[in-house]
Design an enzyme around this catalytic site. Sequence first.
Site, PDB file in Angstrom:
ATOM      1  N   ASP A 103       0.817  -1.216   0.000  1.00 26.35           N
ATOM      2  CA  ASP A 103       0.000   0.000   0.000  1.00 26.35           C
ATOM      3  C   ASP A 103       0.852   1.270   0.000  1.00 26.35           C
ATOM      4  OD1 ASP A 103      -2.807   1.148   0.959  1.00 26.35           O
ATOM      5  OD2 ASP A 103      -1.429   1.811   2.507  1.00 26.35           O
ATOM      6  N   TRP A 162       0.237   9.624   4.251  1.00 27.81           N
ATOM      7  CA  TRP A 162       0.405   8.326   3.592  1.00 27.81           C
ATOM      8  C   TRP A 162       1.720   7.652   3.926  1.00 27.81           C
ATOM      9  CZ3 TRP A 162       4.907   9.157   1.208  1.00 27.81           C
ATOM     10  CH2 TRP A 162       5.179  10.439   0.717  1.00 27.81           C
ATOM     11  N   LYS A 186      -9.335  10.001   9.551  1.00 30.40           N
ATOM     12  CA  LYS A 186      -9.346  10.100   8.087  1.00 30.40           C
ATOM     13  C   LYS A 186      -8.048   9.516   7.542  1.00 30.40           C
ATOM     14  CE  LYS A 186      -8.635  12.968   4.156  1.00 30.40           C
ATOM     15  NZ  LYS A 186      -7.645  12.000   3.697  1.00 30.40           N
ATOM     16  N   THR A 242      -0.189  22.304   4.492  1.00 27.12           N
ATOM     17  CA  THR A 242      -1.574  21.901   4.771  1.00 27.12           C
ATOM     18  C   THR A 242      -1.901  22.152   6.245  1.00 27.12           C
ATOM     19  OG1 THR A 242      -1.343  20.160   3.124  1.00 27.12           O
ATOM     20  CG2 THR A 242      -3.243  20.017   4.558  1.00 27.12           C
ATOM     21  N   LEU A 254     -12.158  27.924  17.382  1.00 24.84           N
ATOM     22  CA  LEU A 254     -11.662  27.621  18.734  1.00 24.84           C
ATOM     23  C   LEU A 254     -11.697  26.137  19.083  1.00 24.84           C
ATOM     24  CD1 LEU A 254     -13.079  30.704  20.681  1.00 24.84           C
ATOM     25  CD2 LEU A 254     -10.810  30.372  19.699  1.00 24.84           C
ATOM     26  N   GLU A 260       1.504  17.689  13.691  1.00 23.30           N
ATOM     27  CA  GLU A 260       2.790  17.001  13.469  1.00 23.30           C
ATOM     28  C   GLU A 260       3.125  17.246  12.005  1.00 23.30           C
ATOM     29  OE1 GLU A 260       4.507  15.696  15.731  1.00 23.30           O
ATOM     30  OE2 GLU A 260       3.195  14.946  17.308  1.00 23.30           O
ATOM     31  N   CYS A 295       9.284  12.269   8.169  1.00 24.82           N
ATOM     32  CA  CYS A 295       9.354  13.642   8.684  1.00 24.82           C
ATOM     33  C   CYS A 295      10.590  13.832   9.547  1.00 24.82           C
ATOM     34  CB  CYS A 295       8.087  13.948   9.469  1.00 24.82           C
ATOM     35  SG  CYS A 295       7.689  12.635  10.610  1.00 24.82           S
ATOM     36  N   GLU A 396      11.879  20.601   2.778  1.00 22.44           N
ATOM     37  CA  GLU A 396      11.711  19.163   2.990  1.00 22.44           C
ATOM     38  C   GLU A 396      11.524  18.493   1.625  1.00 22.44           C
ATOM     39  OE1 GLU A 396       7.964  17.665   4.632  1.00 22.44           O
ATOM     40  OE2 GLU A 396       9.184  16.537   6.050  1.00 22.44           O
ATOM     41  N   GLY A 469       5.552  21.795  14.161  1.00 21.12           N
ATOM     42  CA  GLY A 469       4.332  21.334  14.833  1.00 21.12           C
ATOM     43  C   GLY A 469       4.087  21.928  16.187  1.00 21.12           C
TER      44      GLY A 469
HETATM   45  P1  NAD Z   1      -0.547  16.323   3.265  1.00 19.30           P
HETATM   46  O1  NAD Z   1      -0.490  17.520   4.161  1.00 19.30           O
HETATM   47  O2  NAD Z   1      -0.675  16.514   1.817  1.00 19.30           O
HETATM   48  O3  NAD Z   1      -1.779  15.384   3.687  1.00 19.30           O
HETATM   49  C1  NAD Z   1      -1.916  14.863   4.985  1.00 19.30           C
HETATM   50  C2  NAD Z   1      -3.378  14.513   5.217  1.00 19.30           C
HETATM   51  O4  NAD Z   1      -4.133  15.717   5.217  1.00 19.30           O
HETATM   52  C3  NAD Z   1      -4.008  13.619   4.147  1.00 19.30           C
HETATM   53  O5  NAD Z   1      -4.916  12.732   4.755  1.00 19.30           O
HETATM   54  C4  NAD Z   1      -4.748  14.630   3.278  1.00 19.30           C
HETATM   55  O6  NAD Z   1      -5.856  14.076   2.594  1.00 19.30           O
HETATM   56  C5  NAD Z   1      -5.212  15.624   4.309  1.00 19.30           C
HETATM   57  N1  NAD Z   1      -5.485  16.963   3.796  1.00 19.30           N
HETATM   58  C6  NAD Z   1      -4.977  17.543   2.679  1.00 19.30           C
HETATM   59  N2  NAD Z   1      -5.515  18.779   2.536  1.00 19.30           N
HETATM   60  C7  NAD Z   1      -6.343  18.967   3.585  1.00 19.30           C
HETATM   61  C8  NAD Z   1      -7.185  20.047   3.986  1.00 19.30           C
HETATM   62  N3  NAD Z   1      -7.267  21.171   3.283  1.00 19.30           N
HETATM   63  N4  NAD Z   1      -7.906  19.910   5.115  1.00 19.30           N
HETATM   64  C9  NAD Z   1      -7.833  18.779   5.853  1.00 19.30           C
HETATM   65  N5  NAD Z   1      -7.070  17.721   5.505  1.00 19.30           N
HETATM   66  C10 NAD Z   1      -6.328  17.820   4.393  1.00 19.30           C
HETATM   67  O7  NAD Z   1       0.739  15.461   3.657  1.00 19.30           O
HETATM   68  P2  NAD Z   1       1.225  14.092   2.988  1.00 19.30           P
HETATM   69  O8  NAD Z   1       1.841  14.428   1.680  1.00 19.30           O
HETATM   70  O9  NAD Z   1       0.151  13.068   3.067  1.00 19.30           O
HETATM   71  O10 NAD Z   1       2.367  13.641   4.021  1.00 19.30           O
HETATM   72  C11 NAD Z   1       3.672  14.044   3.934  1.00 19.30           C
HETATM   73  C12 NAD Z   1       3.934  15.164   4.925  1.00 19.30           C
HETATM   74  O11 NAD Z   1       3.570  14.738   6.240  1.00 19.30           O
HETATM   75  C13 NAD Z   1       5.392  15.531   5.020  1.00 19.30           C
HETATM   76  O12 NAD Z   1       5.521  16.925   5.056  1.00 19.30           O
HETATM   77  C14 NAD Z   1       5.835  14.926   6.347  1.00 19.30           C
HETATM   78  O13 NAD Z   1       6.932  15.559   6.940  1.00 19.30           O
HETATM   79  C15 NAD Z   1       4.610  15.057   7.153  1.00 19.30           C
HETATM   80  N6  NAD Z   1       4.628  14.092   8.254  1.00 19.30           N
HETATM   81  C16 NAD Z   1       4.872  14.535   9.517  1.00 19.30           C
HETATM   82  C17 NAD Z   1       4.961  13.632  10.558  1.00 19.30           C
HETATM   83  C18 NAD Z   1       5.251  14.081  11.960  1.00 19.30           C
HETATM   84  O14 NAD Z   1       5.087  13.272  12.865  1.00 19.30           O
HETATM   85  N7  NAD Z   1       5.675  15.318  12.183  1.00 19.30           N
HETATM   86  C19 NAD Z   1       4.777  12.279  10.308  1.00 19.30           C
HETATM   87  C20 NAD Z   1       4.530  11.850   9.013  1.00 19.30           C
HETATM   88  C21 NAD Z   1       4.445  12.774   7.990  1.00 19.30           C
END
Ligand code: NAD
Length: 494
Positions: A103, A162, A186, A242, A254, A260, A295, A396, A469
């Site tokens: 996956d 993902w 989600k 995002t 609020l 993260e 991350c 990043e 974060g």
């Molecule tokens: P992304 O921000 O594109 O998406 C993350 C999630 O948010 C997905 O489920 C997506 O559908 C949802 N999303 C997108 N737009 C949204 C909106 N407008 N409102 C609400 N939800 C929304 O991130 P990604 O590409 O899936 O993941 C990679 C990123 O995640 C990298 O920047 C990575 O560093 C970060 N990450 C951080 C941690 C941590 O613990 N700090 C862990 C894993 C990944």
Amino acid sequence: MSSTFPTFEADTPRSYRMLIGGSWVDAADGQRIDVITPIDRHRVIATIPRAGEVDADRAVAAARAAQPGWAALPFTERQRALLRIADDLEAVVEDLAALTALDTGNAIRTQARPEAGLLVGAFRYFAGLAGELKGVTLPTGSDALSLTRRLPLGVVAGILPWNSPLMIAAFKLPAALVSGNAMVLKAAEDAPTTVLELAEICARHLPEGVLNVVTGYGPEIGEALVDHPGVDKVSFTGSTATGSGVASRAGGRLAHVSLELGGKSPCIVLPDADDEDTVEQVMLATRFARQGQSCTSGSRLFLHEDIHDSFLEKVVARAAQMRVGDPREESTDIGCIINARQWDRVQGYIDDGLASEGVEVAYDGRPALQVGEPGFYHAPMILTQVRNDWRIAREEIFGPVLSVLRWRTEDEVVAMANDSHYGLAAFVFGRDIGMALRTAQRVQSGWVQVNQGGGQQVGQSYGGMKASGQGREFSLEGMLEGFTQIQQINVRLS
Ligand code: NAD
């Protein structure tokens, strides 16, 4: 393989539904999304509902209805449910690991299996903390009783990325549940299947509606949850861009928020650590074995000038030994990048780095790649003589690209490490433990590792500073801070 766990060998994609109020349902408007495997861009392994606002309403209503009863249970009941979930997860941990490989493209030995194992450990750990959700009394005199209670926040929307869906679910779900919250989780549209399998296992042991799992696109179901007045907290993991939008929308009404987000973490090697053991740990820190899609990747490697050449030579030799291949095979070190968009993005950063004046290529594994189309495979790339103000040192990349920088003095390396808007992880390697710890304490990161480069351990505090974060959820303190609120009660006894 357990009898309930699906197989994915058939050509027919598996058709998933969402878990809402204890039932498996389609999106209200019936729309669906294809899910491909990064191993083969042409192979649809599953289809999932494309949820929207109406589905957010349904899921939040189910969670709101279930939450008071769940919170009212003796803590031992919630503890027992989590322990049963842990047992059931453990029974299929190999299946979950294999599905993670298919996956997400994360290699089974180096990433997918540890990730599934961490999920089991997290359910057990937070089950053990169930009795810690207690208040305190204040000695205000014999005529008074002054006490606090720890209460859940209510309904938590958890939004997952993902890159490691089960691990990030482990960071949120057991802590939120054991403290008496209901959840709408989600899954990321690119890697939702393991989260839906996790939902199936949780649903066996939880009252209907305590956990709801929805699927679909961020700007649709994601935003609908963030904006929903019935969601008391948004627990978001994803990109900084995002996350910033999520924080302002949820903050506008609020709601509680934790974030993260991304990182550009420094990995600092002191002049006395030019040895093979440090190289092994630095290799872990690069997260090459996760295609750099972590991350917490130590993607900026700061080498002291005295050891730069000799240490880099050893890093290059180790990178050249890493096998990029099918993530389902045990012999594979590095699996696939998640999708074409991300692959192109990584390539764009490499092109940008190569066009920078003075850059040197220490290692480019691409010509030796044995795998490729139709999978999104990418070999490690190590660039040196990088300057801290270049894009490849500031942004990043989320790919297997390591930027190497030279340093001379302790103050200089600390200043360079901290010259970043991110502050998630950091790594310091040195035999002079005083210098190593001094450096570690000066780095502005939420999680600093000294002389080790691996991943998070169950129960540790985890979270970012600066643009990486806000909030903590994964430790005992994180659970209390992230998923509960305090009620003070003062009673006059006479
Ligand atoms: P992304 O921000 O594109 O998406 C993350 C999630 O948010 C997905 O489920 C997506 O559908 C949802 N999303 C997108 N737009 C949204 C909106 N407008 N409102 C609400 N939800 C929304 O991130 P990604 O590409 O899936 O993941 C990679 C990123 O995640 C990298 O920047 C990575 O560093 C970060 N990450 C951080 C941690 C941590 O613990 N700090 C862990 C894993 C990944």
